[in-house]
Enzyme design. Sequence first.
Site, PDB file in Angstrom:
ATOM      1  N   SER A   1      53.482  44.493  42.441  1.00 34.24           N
ATOM      2  CA  SER A   1      52.775  44.360  41.168  1.00 34.24           C
ATOM      3  C   SER A   1      52.555  45.746  40.587  1.00 34.24           C
ATOM      4  O   SER A   1      52.048  46.633  41.269  1.00 34.24           O
ATOM      5  CB  SER A   1      51.422  43.691  41.379  1.00 34.24           C
ATOM      6  OG  SER A   1      50.591  43.905  40.260  1.00 34.24           O
TER       7      SER A   1
ATOM      8  N   MET B   1      48.300  35.323  33.360  1.00 32.24           N
ATOM      9  CA  MET B   1      46.905  34.925  33.574  1.00 32.24           C
ATOM     10  C   MET B   1      46.254  34.844  32.201  1.00 32.24           C
ATOM     11  O   MET B   1      45.406  35.662  31.836  1.00 32.24           O
ATOM     12  CB  MET B   1      46.209  35.939  34.486  1.00 32.24           C
ATOM     13  CG  MET B   1      46.738  35.903  35.898  1.00 32.24           C
ATOM     14  SD  MET B   1      46.017  37.197  36.916  1.00 32.24           S
ATOM     15  CE  MET B   1      47.369  38.352  36.944  1.00 32.24           C
TER      16      MET B   1
ATOM     17  N   MET C   1      47.356  31.972  44.794  1.00 34.07           N
ATOM     18  CA  MET C   1      46.560  33.193  44.694  1.00 34.07           C
ATOM     19  C   MET C   1      45.724  33.370  45.959  1.00 34.07           C
ATOM     20  O   MET C   1      45.027  32.448  46.385  1.00 34.07           O
ATOM     21  CB  MET C   1      45.631  33.133  43.478  1.00 34.07           C
ATOM     22  CG  MET C   1      46.350  33.149  42.126  1.00 34.07           C
ATOM     23  SD  MET C   1      47.308  34.663  41.828  1.00 34.07           S
ATOM     24  CE  MET C   1      46.030  35.934  41.880  1.00 34.07           C
TER      25      MET C   1
ATOM     26  N   ASP D   1      49.780  36.218  46.265  1.00 26.77           N
ATOM     27  CA  ASP D   1      49.426  37.366  45.441  1.00 26.77           C
ATOM     28  C   ASP D   1      47.941  37.651  45.621  1.00 26.77           C
ATOM     29  O   ASP D   1      47.098  36.807  45.343  1.00 26.77           O
ATOM     30  CB  ASP D   1      49.740  37.030  43.968  1.00 26.77           C
ATOM     31  CG  ASP D   1      49.370  38.146  43.002  1.00 26.77           C
ATOM     32  OD1 ASP D   1      48.908  39.205  43.453  1.00 26.77           O
ATOM     33  OD2 ASP D   1      49.552  37.942  41.789  1.00 26.77           O
TER      34      ASP D   1
END
Length: 220
Positions: free
Chosen positions: A8, A66, A135, A173
């Site tokens: 990321s 998001m 997540m 993640d």
Amino acid sequence: MSAIISPSILNCDIGNLRGELERIGNADIAHVDVMDNHFVPNLSWGLPVVEAVVKSGILPVDAHLMIEDPDRWAPQYAEAGCESVTFHAEAVTAPLRLARELHRLGARAGLALRPATDIAPFVDILHEFDMILIMTVEPGFGGQSFIDSMMPKVRRTREAIRSANLPVTIQVDGGISRATIEMAAEAGADNFVAGSAVFTADNAWDEVELLRELAAHHCH
């Protein structure tokens, strides 16, 4: 299954975007977190930064949206050249229609679940997606601690994918590092988003290799 490492860029030095992407040039795909300060309490970046990462040509792009109203906005990320576009189950109105639209535009479609969102309602439509993102932190900020109580959800998702014999990847993640990647791989994840663990390492390239090696021993 081989392990996919998706660093990321949330914690990278955005002022030196090309240089930072070159530091992770051995990764499989660049994970770009798009935050709108509505769906999550943080504002990151949007289409122009994603387009810049795509244009650099260094790595394919995995956009994690998001954001509110992905039904409206997600197709633009596919049109911008992202290899993969992931939207949140909690924000989308018509997930099947959106997944099919992303496919029509040539992108892979991912469905993301916040920690408190169950996979069960989506088991019957798993075949519409290329990836499920579980997540392992509450979305919104980099550098958070891994929530290991998400591992049963990863296992349930892997079992559902396997029993339906689908080629769907499971991405995790949040808090992914040397200390947690093996646990996630053992549970059934095969795509790993690592942010701060990679970009704060002395050598990001070597860290990507190490994480891939650690995960590969456990991917099944």
